[in-house]
Write an enzyme that holds these catalytic residues in place. Sequence first.
Site, PDB file in Angstrom:
ATOM      1  N   LYS A   6     -13.790  18.069  33.983  1.00 57.24           N
ATOM      2  CA  LYS A   6     -12.941  19.003  33.232  1.00 57.24           C
ATOM      3  C   LYS A   6     -12.818  18.552  31.770  1.00 57.24           C
ATOM      4  O   LYS A   6     -12.848  19.378  30.849  1.00 57.24           O
ATOM      5  CB  LYS A   6     -11.551  19.099  33.881  1.00 57.24           C
ATOM      6  N   GLN A  50      -3.564  17.243  38.397  1.00 57.62           N
ATOM      7  CA  GLN A  50      -4.600  17.169  39.425  1.00 57.62           C
ATOM      8  C   GLN A  50      -3.969  16.834  40.772  1.00 57.62           C
ATOM      9  O   GLN A  50      -3.257  15.848  40.911  1.00 57.62           O
ATOM     10  CB  GLN A  50      -5.651  16.116  39.044  1.00 57.62           C
ATOM     11  N   ASP A  73      -3.752  26.315  35.938  1.00 55.55           N
ATOM     12  CA  ASP A  73      -4.184  26.439  37.340  1.00 55.55           C
ATOM     13  C   ASP A  73      -3.654  27.726  37.986  1.00 55.55           C
ATOM     14  O   ASP A  73      -4.110  28.110  39.064  1.00 55.55           O
ATOM     15  CB  ASP A  73      -3.637  25.256  38.157  1.00 55.55           C
TER      16      ASP A  73
HETATM   17  N1  GUN Z   1      -7.092  19.759  43.686  1.00 52.33           N
HETATM   18  C1  GUN Z   1      -7.982  20.491  44.395  1.00 52.33           C
HETATM   19  N2  GUN Z   1      -8.240  21.647  43.766  1.00 52.33           N
HETATM   20  C2  GUN Z   1      -7.487  21.659  42.653  1.00 52.33           C
HETATM   21  C3  GUN Z   1      -7.324  22.581  41.577  1.00 52.33           C
HETATM   22  O1  GUN Z   1      -7.911  23.663  41.540  1.00 52.33           O
HETATM   23  N3  GUN Z   1      -6.456  22.208  40.611  1.00 52.33           N
HETATM   24  C4  GUN Z   1      -5.784  21.042  40.640  1.00 52.33           C
HETATM   25  N4  GUN Z   1      -4.948  20.776  39.663  1.00 52.33           N
HETATM   26  N5  GUN Z   1      -5.912  20.164  41.601  1.00 52.33           N
HETATM   27  C5  GUN Z   1      -6.769  20.471  42.602  1.00 52.33           C
END
Ligand code: GUN
Length: 234
Positions: A6, A50, A73
């Site tokens: 990311k 995350q 998100d």
């Molecule tokens: N953990 C697994 N998938 C995701 C996601 O799409 N966003 C975040 N922040 N954590 C995750």
Amino acid sequence: MYVRNKRRDCDEIGVYSREYALPEKTTQEELEKLIDELNADEKISGILVQLPLPSHLDEKAVINRINPKKDVDAFHPSNVGKIMIGDYDLLPCTPAGVMELIEEAGTKVEGKKCVVVGRSNIVGKPQAMLLLHKNGTVTICHSKTKNLAEECRSADILVAAVGRAKLITADMVKPGATVIDVGMNRDENGKLCGDVDFENVKEVAGAITPVPGGVGPMTRAVLMRNTVTTAKLK
Ligand code: GUN
């Protein structure tokens, strides 16, 4: 790996980013204080925590703390609610990426039988809603579903998001179906694989995404799109 990718995406498209790699024993209070600071920070338009968090932390409270206008998100309840009524600025990254893949494959959703395997808040539930918004007829399957194989076989569009290696086998797929694999698992040899038995299902499906290299990059692309959207909202 997710966080590294990311950040790389941000660098590539010219988005300023900061990473806070907090110690595992960070308290709820400390984490929420950091979110408050980022909410108030004029230089920051998007915040992503995350997941999963260590078990002593209250994930729901952490997500609730993020300013919904900075919620790249789209996990905050107010953004989830907006998606439910079809009036949104931000879409959750993976389901929105899946919709792009379906469209790009030339598959029209309207009137189609769509089956989503998995009912997580991150993928399964919002995925079903996005397919519904496009006028698909949607079934959500989960661990208590009586006849998974039969449900899957009825699908013109099949989205697998359960996290079980190669759960979807060729006999569970309608010939010509569009198959999207959201899974990210390790097989018996430790090799990355999805929820779909790709090698065999590709002989039956009309279109299919690989793992890795299918949904994952699309998730990250939508995250960047959401980040641009939050910058505009600000
Ligand atoms: N953990 C697994 N998938 C995701 C996601 O799409 N966003 C975040 N922040 N954590 C995750």
